[in-house]
Design an enzyme around this catalytic site. Sequence first.
Site, PDB file in Angstrom:
ATOM      1  N   GLU A 128       4.982  15.646  27.747  1.00 30.00           N
ATOM      2  CA  GLU A 128       3.899  16.211  26.943  1.00 30.00           C
ATOM      3  C   GLU A 128       2.830  15.220  26.498  1.00 30.00           C
ATOM      4  O   GLU A 128       2.663  14.946  25.314  1.00 30.00           O
ATOM      5  CB  GLU A 128       4.493  16.954  25.724  1.00 30.00           C
ATOM      6  CG  GLU A 128       5.381  18.116  26.132  1.00 30.00           C
ATOM      7  CD  GLU A 128       5.807  19.022  24.972  1.00 30.00           C
ATOM      8  OE1 GLU A 128       5.521  18.686  23.811  1.00 30.00           O
ATOM      9  OE2 GLU A 128       6.424  20.074  25.255  1.00 30.00           O
TER      10      GLU A 128
ATOM     11  N   GLU B  97      10.553  23.352  29.798  1.00 30.32           N
ATOM     12  CA  GLU B  97      10.982  23.776  28.457  1.00 30.32           C
ATOM     13  C   GLU B  97      10.470  25.188  28.221  1.00 30.32           C
ATOM     14  O   GLU B  97       9.295  25.479  28.471  1.00 30.32           O
ATOM     15  CB  GLU B  97      10.384  22.896  27.338  1.00 30.32           C
ATOM     16  CG  GLU B  97      10.865  21.470  27.301  1.00 30.32           C
ATOM     17  CD  GLU B  97      10.263  20.685  26.111  1.00 30.32           C
ATOM     18  OE1 GLU B  97       9.696  21.295  25.181  1.00 30.32           O
ATOM     19  OE2 GLU B  97      10.369  19.447  26.136  1.00 30.32           O
TER      20      GLU B  97
HETATM   21  C1  NAG Z   1       9.592  23.004  20.658  1.00 33.71           C
HETATM   22  C2  NAG Z   1      10.230  21.715  20.378  1.00 33.71           C
HETATM   23  O1  NAG Z   1      11.127  21.625  19.594  1.00 33.71           O
HETATM   24  N1  NAG Z   1       9.770  20.690  21.032  1.00 33.71           N
HETATM   25  C3  NAG Z   1      10.323  19.384  20.789  1.00 33.71           C
HETATM   26  C4  NAG Z   1      10.491  18.636  22.038  1.00 33.71           C
HETATM   27  O2  NAG Z   1      11.210  17.455  21.763  1.00 33.71           O
HETATM   28  C5  NAG Z   1      10.640  16.599  20.820  1.00 33.71           C
HETATM   29  C6  NAG Z   1      11.599  15.474  20.601  1.00 33.71           C
HETATM   30  O3  NAG Z   1      12.876  15.920  20.319  1.00 33.71           O
HETATM   31  C7  NAG Z   1      10.269  17.294  19.539  1.00 33.71           C
HETATM   32  O4  NAG Z   1       9.513  16.426  18.736  1.00 33.71           O
HETATM   33  C8  NAG Z   1       9.490  18.542  19.859  1.00 33.71           C
HETATM   34  O5  NAG Z   1       9.212  19.234  18.687  1.00 33.71           O
END
Ligand code: NAG
Length: 333
Positions: free
Chosen positions: A159, A268
């Site tokens: 991301e 995801e």
């Molecule tokens: C939707 C969600 O929970 N995304 C998470 C993806 O992983 C990172 C690290 O654990 C989180 O900071 C994000 O919020």
Amino acid sequence: MHFFSTLVAAGTAALALAAPVKQKRVKNFQYFGVNESGAEFGAGNLPGTLGTDYTWPVTSTIDTLTAKGFNIFRIPILMERIIPNEMTGPVNAAYLASLTSIVNYITQTKGVYAIIDCQNFGRYYGTIMETPSDFQTFWATLSSSFKTNSKVLFDINNEYHDMPNTLVFSLNQAAITGIRSSGATTQTILVEGNAYTGAWTWVSSGNGATLGALTDPNDNLVYEMHQYLDSDGSGTSSVCVNSTIGADRIAAATQWLRTNNKKGLLGEFAGGANPTCIAAVEGMLAALKANSDVWLGALMWGGGPWWGDYMFSVEPPSGTAYENVLPSVLPFI
Ligand SMILES: CC(=O)N[C@H]1CO[C@H](CO)[C@@H](O)[C@@H]1O
Ligand SMILES: *[C@@H]1O[C@H](CO)[C@@H](O)[C@H](O)[C@H]1NC(C)=O
């Protein structure tokens, strides 16, 4: 009796046919699985202490979820823990040993796939990575430890956001070059985009226009996108927009993949444990399945031993989504 022997014969034929297949697919997709969090926790405390700030996925969870049919697990790690201080430095042996242990459990003991995911959002020690050549070295070092394991997939960075699309392109291209130069030539490389790699904004953010030009000497890139179904797409609310939002939000990305002759993986996704979200997830999975020529699969967000009562926890035996959402997902995998 006749019925019974027909079944036995059919079963034997299926086994005989199945034997030469080396890759373990799920029924509808090449990959379907779960994110397994833990090693990236406590990012505000670096390097952090194992057992206090961060942990590793547990093998019993891998057993349970593999028995349900899942064949891929995404393991988020932190760049600062695997290669501390500077991207061009050596690996931290203890963190690498733990990562290798869970990766080997998944890929060798269970015979399914493991994604090594740098959960860094395009940042190293909180600062946007500006030097692709350092990142190239980072990935050459990390990938060399896994170069003989073809059931590993390398997820370059989780991301990217709020940075130039051209920099996201350069970092991805540098990582691809680093991985292949280390001798890791059989593994699939997962490329993520800017704007949190959202499927719904893949085209509108400009990711499509820039990242389609990435090149891989081994021609084994897969575009990883993420999709949440709450109003801002962030995955922070258990309320979904409506029951069709899942299918709606992947439509443009599906078109982009097909038009550009690319493959995608929904790395995801999640929805709350309520009827609207479950319908939206089902609609999205049906759309993925209908386009499984371009979508290789998907992974639920998320599992891991430390989620507690988190709304999206897929951790057995009592995670909220494990109990309430996963049963609706299983028919699609
Ligand atoms: C939707 C969600 O929970 N995304 C998470 C993806 O992983 C990172 C690290 O654990 C989180 O900071 C994000 O919020
Ligand atoms: C769901 O929301 C999206 C986005 O606002 C909209 O385009 C779609 O038509 C809605 N679906 C239904 C069934 O209302």
